[in-house]
Design a protein around this motif. Structure first.
Motif, PDB file in Angstrom:
ATOM      1  N   VAL A   1       0.852  -1.180   0.000  1.00  0.00           N
ATOM      2  CA  VAL A   1       0.000   0.000   0.000  1.00  0.00           C
ATOM      3  C   VAL A   1       0.888   1.230   0.000  1.00  0.00           C
ATOM      4  N   LEU A   2       0.312   2.307  -0.493  1.00  0.00           N
ATOM      5  CA  LEU A   2       1.018   3.571  -0.528  1.00  0.00           C
ATOM      6  C   LEU A   2       0.256   4.534   0.370  1.00  0.00           C
ATOM      7  N   VAL A   3       0.916   4.991   1.402  1.00  0.00           N
ATOM      8  CA  VAL A   3       0.248   5.874   2.355  1.00  0.00           C
ATOM      9  C   VAL A   3       0.521   7.302   1.941  1.00  0.00           C
ATOM     10  N   THR A   4      -0.557   8.045   1.755  1.00  0.00           N
ATOM     11  CA  THR A   4      -0.366   9.420   1.320  1.00  0.00           C
ATOM     12  C   THR A   4      -0.667  10.422   2.413  1.00  0.00           C
ATOM     13  N   ARG A   5      -1.663  10.167   3.246  1.00  0.00           N
ATOM     14  CA  ARG A   5      -1.979  11.140   4.286  1.00  0.00           C
ATOM     15  C   ARG A   5      -2.078  10.418   5.624  1.00  0.00           C
ATOM     16  N   PHE A   6      -1.095  10.656   6.440  1.00  0.00           N
ATOM     17  CA  PHE A   6      -1.090   9.989   7.732  1.00  0.00           C
ATOM     18  C   PHE A   6      -2.200  10.498   8.647  1.00  0.00           C
ATOM     19  N   ASP A   7      -2.432  11.812   8.628  1.00  0.00           N
ATOM     20  CA  ASP A   7      -3.415  12.395   9.535  1.00  0.00           C
ATOM     21  C   ASP A   7      -4.770  11.721   9.412  1.00  0.00           C
ATOM     22  N   GLU A   8      -5.177  11.527   8.150  1.00  0.00           N
ATOM     23  CA  GLU A   8      -6.498  10.947   7.924  1.00  0.00           C
ATOM     24  C   GLU A   8      -6.601   9.575   8.575  1.00  0.00           C
TER      25      GLU A   8
ATOM     26  N   ASN B   1      -6.201   9.755  12.536  1.00  0.00           N
ATOM     27  CA  ASN B   1      -7.392  10.308  13.167  1.00  0.00           C
ATOM     28  C   ASN B   1      -8.579   9.368  13.032  1.00  0.00           C
ATOM     29  N   TRP B   2      -8.691   8.736  11.918  1.00  0.00           N
ATOM     30  CA  TRP B   2      -9.780   7.771  11.725  1.00  0.00           C
ATOM     31  C   TRP B   2      -9.664   6.635  12.736  1.00  0.00           C
ATOM     32  N   ALA B   3      -8.430   6.172  12.924  1.00  0.00           N
ATOM     33  CA  ALA B   3      -8.231   5.076  13.875  1.00  0.00           C
ATOM     34  C   ALA B   3      -8.468   5.546  15.305  1.00  0.00           C
ATOM     35  N   ARG B   4      -7.968   6.726  15.630  1.00  0.00           N
ATOM     36  CA  ARG B   4      -8.144   7.234  16.996  1.00  0.00           C
ATOM     37  C   ARG B   4      -9.609   7.476  17.317  1.00  0.00           C
ATOM     38  N   ALA B   5     -10.314   8.076  16.371  1.00  0.00           N
ATOM     39  CA  ALA B   5     -11.705   8.438  16.631  1.00  0.00           C
ATOM     40  C   ALA B   5     -12.580   7.213  16.785  1.00  0.00           C
ATOM     41  N   ASN B   6     -12.233   6.133  16.139  1.00  0.00           N
ATOM     42  CA  ASN B   6     -13.109   4.972  16.174  1.00  0.00           C
ATOM     43  C   ASN B   6     -12.678   3.909  17.170  1.00  0.00           C
ATOM     44  N   SER B   7     -11.653   4.186  17.937  1.00  0.00           N
ATOM     45  CA  SER B   7     -11.299   3.226  18.987  1.00  0.00           C
ATOM     46  C   SER B   7     -10.967   3.970  20.270  1.00  0.00           C
TER      47      SER B   7
ATOM     48  N   GLN C   1     -15.565  12.625  18.391  1.00  0.00           N
ATOM     49  CA  GLN C   1     -15.037  11.935  17.205  1.00  0.00           C
ATOM     50  C   GLN C   1     -14.865  12.900  16.039  1.00  0.00           C
ATOM     51  N   LYS C   2     -15.865  13.789  15.912  1.00  0.00           N
ATOM     52  CA  LYS C   2     -15.783  14.772  14.834  1.00  0.00           C
ATOM     53  C   LYS C   2     -14.574  15.680  15.049  1.00  0.00           C
ATOM     54  N   MET C   3     -14.371  16.092  16.308  1.00  0.00           N
ATOM     55  CA  MET C   3     -13.234  16.954  16.615  1.00  0.00           C
ATOM     56  C   MET C   3     -11.920  16.265  16.302  1.00  0.00           C
ATOM     57  N   ILE C   4     -11.852  14.980  16.636  1.00  0.00           N
ATOM     58  CA  ILE C   4     -10.604  14.256  16.393  1.00  0.00           C
ATOM     59  C   ILE C   4     -10.368  14.127  14.891  1.00  0.00           C
TER      60      ILE C   4
ATOM     61  N   GLU D   1     -11.415  15.971  12.488  1.00  0.00           N
ATOM     62  CA  GLU D   1     -11.173  17.212  11.757  1.00  0.00           C
ATOM     63  C   GLU D   1     -10.001  18.000  12.301  1.00  0.00           C
ATOM     64  N   GLY D   2      -9.846  17.981  13.598  1.00  0.00           N
ATOM     65  CA  GLY D   2      -8.937  18.946  14.194  1.00  0.00           C
ATOM     66  C   GLY D   2      -7.541  18.469  14.490  1.00  0.00           C
ATOM     67  N   GLU D   3      -7.309  17.169  14.507  1.00  0.00           N
ATOM     68  CA  GLU D   3      -6.009  16.698  14.959  1.00  0.00           C
ATOM     69  C   GLU D   3      -5.036  16.600  13.800  1.00  0.00           C
ATOM     70  N   THR D   4      -3.795  16.876  14.079  1.00  0.00           N
ATOM     71  CA  THR D   4      -2.766  16.637  13.086  1.00  0.00           C
ATOM     72  C   THR D   4      -1.498  16.216  13.789  1.00  0.00           C
ATOM     73  N   ILE D   5      -0.756  15.305  13.145  1.00  0.00           N
ATOM     74  CA  ILE D   5       0.459  14.838  13.802  1.00  0.00           C
ATOM     75  C   ILE D   5       1.587  15.845  13.673  1.00  0.00           C
ATOM     76  N   ARG D   6       1.343  16.898  12.887  1.00  0.00           N
ATOM     77  CA  ARG D   6       2.404  17.904  12.770  1.00  0.00           C
ATOM     78  C   ARG D   6       2.499  18.744  14.039  1.00  0.00           C
ATOM     79  N   GLU D   7       1.369  18.924  14.730  1.00  0.00           N
ATOM     80  CA  GLU D   7       1.382  19.701  15.967  1.00  0.00           C
ATOM     81  C   GLU D   7       0.827  18.847  17.098  1.00  0.00           C
ATOM     82  N   PRO D   8       1.606  17.930  17.591  1.00  0.00           N
ATOM     83  CA  PRO D   8       1.071  17.058  18.639  1.00  0.00           C
ATOM     84  C   PRO D   8       0.888  17.824  19.938  1.00  0.00           C
ATOM     85  N   GLY D   9      -0.149  17.452  20.659  1.00  0.00           N
ATOM     86  CA  GLY D   9      -0.374  18.035  21.980  1.00  0.00           C
ATOM     87  C   GLY D   9      -1.028  19.394  21.967  1.00  0.00           C
TER      88      GLY D   9
END
Lengths: 155, 224
Positions: free
Chosen positions: B20-27, B30-36, B159-162, B164-172
């Motif tokens: 697989v080719l991963v293009t956007r890590f944030d998506e 965040n998808w994994a975080r929001a759903n677990s 979940q919506k906040m996670i 839409e709003g989270e990015t690994i570029r600015e953790p915390g």
């Protein structure tokens, strides 16, 4: 025994026992502080009453009268009847003999009342605070308790 | 991988050879975080009956949103559902529990007591006036106690906040907390209908719309 008969029978035990003046939904009597352990021992051991369980022990702060009312809730498994035993002690010097030799559960119940009302139980083996921190100052369920943390309702 | 490639086309592309080719890590993250979201079992009074017991049971079933794995250890949890009055003596323990949770960690404050002290705000010698005096809160769910549906509303808000709003570029980086109150005139039936709709929507992905949304900005792709 129903409520009235039980109350009358308990009052027959000793001349210092009198019925509680307030209306209670269960049999309720008032005893003197000094006579409390002896009377509770008779109530527990005499087969007519056999109050084997101390359900609860609570205190009421009657600040207008300058008194604490200590209430012992008794229950009998054998006869399935309840009894309230009240003791009135002055607020300035609240001292009462402990009953934890009769009912071991009273040890913690008395610690709780000491914690929140500051009633001193004479001859109690381990009279420490139960819920609040050990360095707490004051007894917060007294009606005149105040500290910096409490908020008053704005008028 | 099938679920990820189906649900997030454009973010994760299959390439020949099984890779697989991963293009956007944030998506994906965040998808994994929001759903677990794994909640910590933390209930201090009556709200816990609604928030953790009723919602975890089969009638309301928090498992639909991936948040049913209640953990008794803060090390394994990433969602702290505050359910009940926080008293002075509990406050240091709550702070410890929060600090023991691994990043990223989220906090939902449910009920009047954890939001403001509730009925114990005046003449109380021990009730902390709002859990946000101790730890940062992400979502407030008002009520006394809130219905399980209201907790779900708050959970979906989080979940919506996670997502839409989270990015690994600015953790915390903390977002502003939101109040997930029910708007006026909205009934429980509306919420239940919305939940049903959302569940259907979550399971059906409009592939073309998702591809459009995830498309690279025009001009950067030399191939087209």
């Amino acid at each position: 025994m129903d409520r009235e008969t039980l109350q009358a029978a308990v009052c027959q035990l000793d001349s210092s026992i009198r019925p509680l003046e307030e209306n209670a939904d269960r049999a309720a009597v008032v005893v003197e502080a000094a006579a409390l352990p002896a009377i509770l021992r008779r109530l527990r051991d005499e087969p007519e009453f056999s109050f084997a369980q101390l359900l609860d022990h609570v205190a009421v702060d009657w600040i207008d009268r300058g008194q604490f009312e200590l209430v012992y809730h008794l229950y009998s498994f054998k006869h399935k009847h309840f009894l309230f035993v009240s003791v009135f002690v002055p607020r300035e010097d609240p001292r009462v003999p402990t009953v934890c030799r009769l009912y071991p559960v009273a040890e913690w119940q008395e610690r709780e009342v000491y914690d929140l009302f500051g009633v001193l139980y004479e001859d109690h083996p381990d009279l420490r605070r139960l819920f609040l921190e050990d360095d707490w100052i004051g007894f917060p369920l007294r009606k005149d308790y105040q500290d910096d943390f409490m908020l008053d309702r704005p008028r | 991988m099938g679920i990820v490639t189906d649900k997030l086309p454009g973010a994760l592309e299959k390439v020949p050879g099984g890779n697989v080719l991963v293009t956007r890590f944030d998506e994906i993250i965040n998808w994994a975080r929001a759903n677990s979201l794994w909640p910590l079992t933390f209930g201090t009074s009556c709200c816990a009956i609604e928030m953790l017991m009723a919602t975890g049971g089969p009638r309301h079933d928090m498992a639909r949103f991936g948040a049913e794995v209640a953990r008794p250890s803060p090390r394994q949890a990433d969602l702290l559902i505050l359910a009940g009055t926080i008293v002075k003596r509990m406050a240091p323990r709550l702070r410890t529990l929060y600090e023991q949770m691994a990043e990223p960690r989220y906090v939902i404050a449910t009920g009047a007591c954890t939001i403001s002290g509730g009925p114990f705000i005046y003449h109380s010698y021990t009730t902390v006036r709002g859990a946000d005096e101790i730890i940062p809160v992400d979502v407030y769910v008002p009520g006394c106690p809130p219905r399980p549906e209201q907790l779900f509303h708050g959970l979906l808000t989080l979940q919506k906040m996670i997502k839409e709003g989270e990015t690994i570029r600015e953790p915390g980086v903390r977002r502003k907390p939101v109040i997930s109150a029910l708007p006026e005139g909205v009934t429980m039936e509306d919420i239940q209908g919305e939940m049903k709709e959302l569940l259907v929507k979550e399971n059906v992905v409009d592939v073309h719309q998702a591809v459009d949304k995830l498309k690279w900005p025009s001009g950067t792709n030399d191939g087209s």
